[in-house]
Design an enzyme around this catalytic site. Structure first.
Site, PDB file in Angstrom:
ATOM      1  N   ASP A  46       8.178   6.819  26.380  1.00 43.56           N
ATOM      2  CA  ASP A  46       8.970   8.031  26.122  1.00 43.56           C
ATOM      3  C   ASP A  46       8.091   9.072  25.446  1.00 43.56           C
ATOM      4  OD1 ASP A  46      10.826   9.955  25.631  1.00 43.56           O
ATOM      5  OD2 ASP A  46      12.106   8.742  24.334  1.00 43.56           O
TER       6      ASP A  46
ATOM      7  N   LYS B 131       8.109  12.178  26.785  1.00 35.19           N
ATOM      8  CA  LYS B 131       8.726  13.446  27.205  1.00 35.19           C
ATOM      9  C   LYS B 131       7.640  14.439  27.598  1.00 35.19           C
ATOM     10  CE  LYS B 131      12.777  12.722  24.350  1.00 35.19           C
ATOM     11  NZ  LYS B 131      12.208  11.641  23.508  1.00 35.19           N
TER      12      LYS B 131
ATOM     13  N   ASP C 230       3.809  19.332  30.185  1.00 31.71           N
ATOM     14  CA  ASP C 230       2.617  20.187  30.218  1.00 31.71           C
ATOM     15  C   ASP C 230       2.399  20.714  31.629  1.00 31.71           C
ATOM     16  OD1 ASP C 230       0.051  21.306  29.417  1.00 31.71           O
ATOM     17  OD2 ASP C 230       0.069  19.831  27.792  1.00 31.71           O
TER      18      ASP C 230
END
Ligand code: NUP
Length: 216
Positions: A58, A60, A63
């Site tokens: 995780d 997240k 980019d």
């Protein structure tokens, strides 16, 4: 049929291992994020591999496509089985994570709507539905949707159909396990399990509820 996924957000790697090991028999997967990885290092993935449970990263990831791809490749070569990325970054950035995941035979989940109260500042007004649509179009394996708002899970189900929904926010954040289980393929639970006086017992209680729902 929902999986019980432990969010192992502990900072002490020895204690994290102890909790994971003691709960393992009740779990279907373990989710690791910045708290444990930043404190223990990426090597913790190999330390937990012998528990035989899928490990979900995780991070997240949010980019540009090139950086997302580099991050996702590191995640999967470290031994993870799945990755969670953000979807607001757009199609090319999400595809970079999905492509890397699938190249390793792994899975990619896209955050469609977050579970905390502040998430409504930006994820409301149709944005979550747009992100979920993008996740489907990018061939992601599923989305993350909030256990704190079951009605939002129902709305997002109509977008993602048979793709998986993993749902955090049970217990400490206010989500109700029994209400959410019929709606999702996985519930993500952290503090309610690892913060309990007896994490193994709490995981077993939750697993029994999960199994009840599976057989109903
Ligand atoms: O929207 C999200 N909400 C959320 O809580 C997306 C997440 N990935 N999480 C994660 O789920 C959060 O970072 C934590 O690891 C876990 C929930 O933990 P707890 O509230 O059950 O302790």
């Amino acid at each position: 049929m929902a999986d019980l996924i432990l969010a192992l957000d502990l900072l002490d790697p020895m204690y994290a291992r102890e909790v994971a090991e003691s709960c393992a028999a009740s779990l279907d997967a373990i989710k690791l994020g910045y708290p444990l990885i930043l404190s223990a290092g990426l090597g913790v993935v190999k330390d937990l591999a012998d528990l035989g449970l899928p490990l979900i990263a995780d991070f997240k990831v949010a980019d540009i496509p090139n950086t997302n791809g580099l991050i996702a490749n590191q995640v999967f070569s470290a031994g993870f089985d799945a990755i969670i990325c953000h979807g607001f970054t757009g199609r090319d950035a999400v595809e970079a994570c999905v492509d890397a995941a699938h190249a390793y035979g792994g899975e990619c989940f896209v955050v469609a709507e977050m579970s905390h109260p502040g998430a409504l500042s930006f994820f409301s007004r149709g944005v979550a539905e747009q992100i979920a649509t993008l996740a489907v179009e990018c061939r992601a394996d599923g989305i993350i949707a909030p256990a704190t708002r079951p009605e939002r899970i129902r709305a997002l189900r109509s977008v993602v159909r048979s793709r998986k929904i993993y749902s955090p926010g049970i217990g400490t954040q206010g989500g109700d396990l029994r209400s959410v289980l019929p709606l999702v393929e996985g519930v993500i639970v952290g503090r309610t399990i690892y913060g309990a006086a007896d994490p193994a017992k709490e995981a077993a209680v939750m697993a029994a509820i999960v199994n009840d729902e599976r057989s109903s």
